[in-house]
Design a protein around this motif. Structure first.
Motif, PDB file in Angstrom:
ATOM      1  N   THR A  32       0.838  -1.198   0.000  1.00  0.00           N
ATOM      2  CA  THR A  32       0.000   0.000   0.000  1.00  0.00           C
ATOM      3  C   THR A  32       0.872   1.246   0.000  1.00  0.00           C
ATOM      4  O   THR A  32       2.026   1.235   0.419  1.00  0.00           O
ATOM      5  N   PHE A  33       0.276   2.334  -0.493  1.00  0.00           N
ATOM      6  CA  PHE A  33       0.945   3.631  -0.463  1.00  0.00           C
ATOM      7  C   PHE A  33      -0.114   4.696  -0.250  1.00  0.00           C
ATOM      8  O   PHE A  33      -1.307   4.484  -0.503  1.00  0.00           O
ATOM      9  N   ALA A  34       0.343   5.868   0.213  1.00  0.00           N
ATOM     10  CA  ALA A  34      -0.608   6.922   0.579  1.00  0.00           C
ATOM     11  C   ALA A  34      -0.819   7.952  -0.516  1.00  0.00           C
ATOM     12  O   ALA A  34      -1.925   8.459  -0.673  1.00  0.00           O
ATOM     13  N   GLY A  35       0.254   8.293  -1.290  1.00  0.00           N
ATOM     14  CA  GLY A  35       0.033   9.385  -2.208  1.00  0.00           C
ATOM     15  C   GLY A  35       0.944   9.493  -3.413  1.00  0.00           C
ATOM     16  O   GLY A  35       0.592  10.143  -4.400  1.00  0.00           O
ATOM     17  N   ALA A  40       4.910   4.656  -6.790  1.00  0.00           N
ATOM     18  CA  ALA A  40       4.232   3.366  -6.691  1.00  0.00           C
ATOM     19  C   ALA A  40       4.197   2.664  -8.045  1.00  0.00           C
ATOM     20  O   ALA A  40       4.393   1.445  -8.131  1.00  0.00           O
ATOM     21  N   ALA A  41       3.950   3.420  -9.114  1.00  0.00           N
ATOM     22  CA  ALA A  41       3.910   2.834 -10.455  1.00  0.00           C
ATOM     23  C   ALA A  41       5.276   2.288 -10.847  1.00  0.00           C
ATOM     24  O   ALA A  41       5.389   1.185 -11.413  1.00  0.00           O
ATOM     25  N   GLU A  42       6.334   3.041 -10.541  1.00  0.00           N
ATOM     26  CA  GLU A  42       7.692   2.592 -10.832  1.00  0.00           C
ATOM     27  C   GLU A  42       8.021   1.339 -10.041  1.00  0.00           C
ATOM     28  O   GLU A  42       8.621   0.390 -10.563  1.00  0.00           O
ATOM     29  N   ALA A  51       0.503  -2.506  -6.298  1.00  0.00           N
ATOM     30  CA  ALA A  51       0.398  -1.435  -5.305  1.00  0.00           C
ATOM     31  C   ALA A  51      -1.034  -0.946  -5.213  1.00  0.00           C
ATOM     32  O   ALA A  51      -1.717  -0.773  -6.237  1.00  0.00           O
ATOM     33  N   TYR A  52      -1.475  -0.716  -4.002  1.00  0.00           N
ATOM     34  CA  TYR A  52      -2.835  -0.256  -3.728  1.00  0.00           C
ATOM     35  C   TYR A  52      -2.756   1.049  -2.946  1.00  0.00           C
ATOM     36  O   TYR A  52      -1.987   1.148  -1.985  1.00  0.00           O
ATOM     37  N   ASN A  81       2.424  -3.921   9.351  1.00  0.00           N
ATOM     38  CA  ASN A  81       2.017  -2.526   9.571  1.00  0.00           C
ATOM     39  C   ASN A  81       3.272  -1.651   9.643  1.00  0.00           C
ATOM     40  O   ASN A  81       3.834  -1.430  10.711  1.00  0.00           O
ATOM     41  N   ASN A  82       3.669  -1.172   8.474  1.00  0.00           N
ATOM     42  CA  ASN A  82       4.903  -0.402   8.355  1.00  0.00           C
ATOM     43  C   ASN A  82       4.653   1.088   8.136  1.00  0.00           C
ATOM     44  O   ASN A  82       5.505   1.917   8.460  1.00  0.00           O
ATOM     45  N   ALA A  83       3.498   1.443   7.588  1.00  0.00           N
ATOM     46  CA  ALA A  83       3.237   2.834   7.221  1.00  0.00           C
ATOM     47  C   ALA A  83       3.366   3.759   8.430  1.00  0.00           C
ATOM     48  O   ALA A  83       2.864   3.455   9.515  1.00  0.00           O
TER      49      ALA A  83
END
Length: 240
Positions: A32-35, A40-42, A51-52, A81-83
């Motif tokens: 997962t990513f926030a923004g 994320a695409a790379e 990636a979500y 839970n790393n974020a």
């Protein structure tokens, strides 16, 4: 059949290293990513890891995101839970928003994600949850009352949830990294970084891959007797 793992904040830094290590261990990983869409695409193009995008501080987004991963990849067996975020400042300068954002993301995100996946893990009698804490949650750090409180809370959260999952084959553990050679640490002024490294007995920053190896162990099939533990990977800087 490969285990399905979600790594929050899994497209960069320590999270990226964890995603890659779990993939190498044979798991199917969702990161997962926030923004940062471009990053994320790379990451997905380079690694093949899907990636979500969702905010772990958003309870409903975690419910929907985990359900989507389960639908597209399969039931979720592992969550890391790393974020996390920082909004540093002394308490005299810190406003309530800076406090709330860090607590909601770093600690609240652990609750939100666990709430979404724990029932299924319990039903299937197998699961691994690994929460990424911090040396600063163990020892405290000047100018980080929000971050230290959130990370310290993670260690208590881990011990309590571990007791709920133990008899159902669901283990819950934490890793407390010390200072790791990531973009966040690289942004620290050179003179300050020198002082930090001088306090680390092994004489260097840690590598993200060293944290990832600890995660892989805790998520493995043979780690079923390890639960409620915090693994400190900090070069001896804080022995807790």
């Amino acid at each position: 059949m490969a285990r399905i793992a979600i790594v929050t904040g899994g497209t960069r830094g320590i999270g990226e290293a964890i995603s890659l290590a779990l993939q190498e261990s044979g798991m199917t990983v969702a990161a997962t990513f926030a923004g940062n869409e471009a990053r994320a695409a790379e990451f997905s193009k380079r690694t093949g890891i899907k990636a979500y995008r969702w905010d772990v501080a958003d309870y409903d987004a975690c419910q929907a995101g985990c359900a989507r991963v389960a639908e597209e990849l399969g039931p979720v067996d592992v969550v890391v839970n790393n974020a996390g975020i920082t909004r540093d400042g002394t308490i005299l300068k810190m406003d309530y928003q800076a406090w709330r954002e860090v607590i909601d993301t770093n600690l609240g995100g652990c609750f939100n994600m666990a709430k979404a996946v724990f029932p299924g893990m319990r039903t299937r009698k197998w699961g691994r949850i690994v929460n990424i804490g911090s040396i600063n949650g163990q020892a405290g750090q000047y100018g980080q009352v929000n971050y230290a409180a959130a990370k310290s809370g993670i260690h208590g959260f881990t011990k309590a949830l571990a007791q709920e999952g133990a008899k159902f084959g669901v283990t819950v553990n934490a890793i407390a990294p010390g200072y790791i050679d990531t973009d966040m640490v690289a942004a620290v002024p050179g003179d300050v970084l020198e002082k930090i490294v001088a306090r680390i007995p092994v004489g260097r920053l840690g590598a993200a891959a060293e944290i990832a190896r600890g995660v892989v162990f805790l998520c493995g099939e043979d780690a079923g007797f390890v639960t409620g533990s915090t693994l400190s990977i900090n070069g001896g800087q804080h022995m807790y």
